[in-house]
Design a protein around this motif. Structure first.
Motif, PDB file in Angstrom:
ATOM      1  N   GLU A 384       0.825  -1.207   0.000  1.00  0.00           N
ATOM      2  CA  GLU A 384       0.000   0.000   0.000  1.00  0.00           C
ATOM      3  C   GLU A 384       0.862   1.262   0.000  1.00  0.00           C
ATOM      4  N   ASP A 385       1.942   1.277   0.799  1.00  0.00           N
ATOM      5  CA  ASP A 385       2.789   2.465   0.838  1.00  0.00           C
ATOM      6  C   ASP A 385       3.473   2.699  -0.500  1.00  0.00           C
ATOM      7  N   GLN A 386       3.744   1.608  -1.233  1.00  0.00           N
ATOM      8  CA  GLN A 386       4.368   1.756  -2.542  1.00  0.00           C
ATOM      9  C   GLN A 386       3.380   2.328  -3.558  1.00  0.00           C
ATOM     10  N   ILE A 387       2.113   1.935  -3.454  1.00  0.00           N
ATOM     11  CA  ILE A 387       1.090   2.520  -4.318  1.00  0.00           C
ATOM     12  C   ILE A 387       1.003   4.025  -4.065  1.00  0.00           C
ATOM     13  N   ASP A 388       0.985   4.421  -2.773  1.00  0.00           N
ATOM     14  CA  ASP A 388       0.922   5.839  -2.428  1.00  0.00           C
ATOM     15  C   ASP A 388       2.122   6.599  -3.004  1.00  0.00           C
ATOM     16  N   ARG A 389       3.282   6.006  -2.875  1.00  0.00           N
ATOM     17  CA  ARG A 389       4.486   6.671  -3.367  1.00  0.00           C
ATOM     18  C   ARG A 389       4.463   6.779  -4.891  1.00  0.00           C
ATOM     19  N   ALA A 390       4.030   5.733  -5.566  1.00  0.00           N
ATOM     20  CA  ALA A 390       3.941   5.760  -7.029  1.00  0.00           C
ATOM     21  C   ALA A 390       3.012   6.880  -7.493  1.00  0.00           C
ATOM     22  N   ILE A 391       1.887   7.017  -6.829  1.00  0.00           N
ATOM     23  CA  ILE A 391       0.933   8.068  -7.200  1.00  0.00           C
ATOM     24  C   ILE A 391       1.555   9.447  -7.015  1.00  0.00           C
ATOM     25  N   ARG A 392       2.280   9.637  -5.919  1.00  0.00           N
ATOM     26  CA  ARG A 392       2.946  10.942  -5.698  1.00  0.00           C
ATOM     27  C   ARG A 392       3.929  11.258  -6.822  1.00  0.00           C
ATOM     28  N   LEU A 393       4.558  10.219  -7.362  1.00  0.00           N
ATOM     29  CA  LEU A 393       5.556  10.405  -8.420  1.00  0.00           C
ATOM     30  C   LEU A 393       4.943  10.397  -9.816  1.00  0.00           C
ATOM     31  N   ASN A 394       3.627  10.213  -9.924  1.00  0.00           N
ATOM     32  CA  ASN A 394       2.941  10.071 -11.212  1.00  0.00           C
ATOM     33  C   ASN A 394       3.453   8.848 -11.969  1.00  0.00           C
ATOM     34  N   VAL A 395       3.772   7.789 -11.231  1.00  0.00           N
ATOM     35  CA  VAL A 395       4.153   6.499 -11.816  1.00  0.00           C
ATOM     36  C   VAL A 395       2.899   5.644 -11.894  1.00  0.00           C
ATOM     37  N   VAL A 396       2.720   4.946 -13.020  1.00  0.00           N
ATOM     38  CA  VAL A 396       1.533   4.114 -13.195  1.00  0.00           C
ATOM     39  C   VAL A 396       1.921   2.640 -13.223  1.00  0.00           C
TER      40      VAL A 396
END
Length: 554
Positions: A384-396
């Motif tokens: 879950e924390d990795q999903i949050d971080r990906a979203i902050r970075l605009n990574v899909v």
């Protein structure tokens, strides 16, 4: 006002455009959409020469888009003379060995044989095939035995000689090799396995590649896709793939990513057009969950399947294919040159490394200059924390949902345990948090099947009926976005495809019923009636291409 070449009406039309989610009719001219709305609105574009297509109650949607696939690689890997040993045909390891013996008994002298589809999770009684066993099966012929995920390869002594492999063999970047007691290579992983397969397919010749590629294009078309990717093209092969696409009326748009080998990209950025275009680079941070070489924080389970069938050491946490410094070096190089980057990463430790690298590259190049969206592929054990971080970075993230359908029970009971299996490929969490996710079948590992992706997304059910992680379920509306407009966003094509809107290509799929109105338990029974690419039925394009009067390359 110019009149339409063709109009569609007479059934539910889902546009995937939030400003007009459903409409009555669509008008097309010159392969593009010129009007979307009520039947009365669209009739203004009709004239004497306008073709009127009555859907007769069938549903029309934007053509399905698969952001992660390998149609040409699938064509190369499957079909004669490759021997299919998947568990769907041979349910046990003993049946696989028996089939291999039967095929070898019919072999010509010096014939090299590739068996593909070995599956530690689905082949009952599976044990890693030793070189002694392979030599016993084929003492006089070179044989190669590939895993169903194509990430692993076992070869016998004759094959070592045929391909000039000895104790000094050095695997290519991202590859691994395991040696037997005599010091000679025996098991190959990742790019080392693919290198061996490339040697085999060179022997098969170019005509086979073209023929098999056409067969696989048809598989995508029959599954409702109008756009896919070829994500991981061998350096130097992009021009060959473009020529294959251009050799007949287009049935399937293909967006290409070259496989990184640490060298210069072999074509210019944006080489091609909207039928076939090169936009990105693919790297592999780790391997396959089913082979046991993904990089995790929590180890695989210890049991007969993992220790004997997969050959893992106890408490294995896999490994990465790169150091973080090396991966950063490569991503920075490609991103600085304007290429979109997609990185295969299944294990959570590998995903941490990829996110670390992406964050550093974004800081260095600048968020407005990175050719986004930066992508992570498969994402099996994403936290879950990795999903949050990906979203902050605009990574899909592009999620490989058919893993649940085909291997769900094995992942739960033998590889990862119930808790991690419930969160495996956590596309539901990513969707609810606001990420624009995509789903894929990753052929040649599984055949193209958008309905399986939708079924897993909505139901989280396996082929045998088990439910893994019901909290990861999403609505059908959200699931459809992941195989239309959001998948198009991953491919940087959402301004041209992925929704039914004025100005976009007239790429559609026609279904036997509206998926949103379908009962969740009947998703796999939806009929795919046909596809339209650039306003033309793909069946008509096939007939045109089959006309011997047409000047084309077969």
């Amino acid at each position: 006002m110019k009149l339409a070449d063709r109009v569609f009406f007479g059934g539910p039309i889902r546009t995937m455009d939030p400003s007009k989610p459903t409409v009555e009719a669509v008008a097309v001219r010159g392969g593009r959409i010129v009007a979307v709305g009520s039947k009365m609105d669209v009739e203004r574009f009709c004239g004497v020469g306008t073709e009127k297509t009555d859907l007769k109650g069938s549903a029309m949607l934007p053509g399905f888009v698969e952001a992660h696939s390998h149609p040409m690689s699938s064509g190369i890997l499957w079909g004669d003379p490759v021997v299919d040993i998947r568990a769907v045909h041979e349910p046990s390891f003993s049946a696989v060995v028996a089939k291999m013996r039967r095929r070898v008994a019919k072999a010509e002298p010096d014939e090299i044989i590739l068996f593909l589809g070995l599956d530690p999770q689905l082949h009952e009684g599976m044990e890693e095939p030793s070189r002694e066993l392979l030599d016993d099966i084929a003492p006089n012929n070179a044989i190669l035995v590939g895993t169903s995920n194509t990430h692993g390869m076992y070869i016998n002594t004759k094959a070592l000689a045929a391909f000039g492999i000895d104790a000094d063999y050095v695997p290519p970047p991202d590859g691994n090799v395991f040696k037997a007691a005599d010091g000679l290579p025996w098991k190959f992983e990742e790019t080392a396995a693919w290198q061996v397969m490339d040697h085999f397919f060179e022997i098969c010749g170019e005509e086979r590649k073209k023929r098999s590629f056409e067969e696989w294009i048809q598989k995508f078309v029959r599954a409702g896709y109008t756009t896919t990717s070829e994500i991981g093209i061998n350096p130097g092969n992009a021009r060959m793939l473009q020529a294959a696409v251009k050799s007949r009326p287009n049935l399937l748009r293909i967006i290409g990513y070259e496989s990184s080998r640490g060298d210069e990209i072999t074509v210019p950025l944006n080489f091609g057009d909207d039928d076939f275009r090169m936009i990105g680079v693919k790297l592999w941070a780790d391997g396959s969950v089913l082979l046991g070489n993904v990089w995790t924080t929590k180890p695989y389970l210890n049991n007969k399947m993992t220790l004997k069938g997969m050959g893992l050491p106890e408490n294995s946490t896999g490994h990465a294919n790169y150091s973080e410094d090396k991966l950063h070096e490569l991503v920075l190089k490609y991103a600085s040159e304007g290429w979109q980057v997609a990185i295969h990463a299944h294990g959570d430790r590998a995903i941490d490394m990829v996110l670390n690298v992406y964050e550093k590259v974004i800081d260095k190049v600048g968020p407005d200059k990175v050719s986004g969206p930066l992508r992570i592929e498969h994402c099996g054990m994403m936290r879950e924390d990795q999903i949050d971080r990906a979203i902050r970075l605009n990574v899909v993230c592009s999620y490989f949902l058919p893993y649940i359908h085909h291997w769900g029970e094995a992942i739960r009971d033998y590889l990862l345990g119930e808790e991690r299996a419930a969160r495996f490929v956590p596309s539901g969490s990513a969707t609810r948090k606001g990420m624009r996710v995509s789903y894929h079948c990753d052929s040649p590992m599984t055949w193209p099947n958008a309905l399986i992706c939708l079924n897993v997304a909505v139901n989280r059910s396996t082929m045998k009926g088990a439910i893994l992680g019901p909290e990861q379920r999403v609505s059908m509306e959200d699931a459809l976005k992941a195989i239309t407009i959001d998948a198009a966003y991953h491919l940087r094509m959402d301004d041209k495809i992925g929704s039914i809107a004025v100005g976009k290509y007239a790429d559609f799929v026609v279904l036997g019923q509206d998926p949103v109105a379908c009962e969740p338990g009947r998703i796999l029974q939806i009929q795919i009636l046909g596809t339209v690419v650039g306003g033309t039925d793909t069946e008509e394009a096939v007939r045109t291409a089959s006309d011997p009067s047409q000047d084309r390359a077969d």
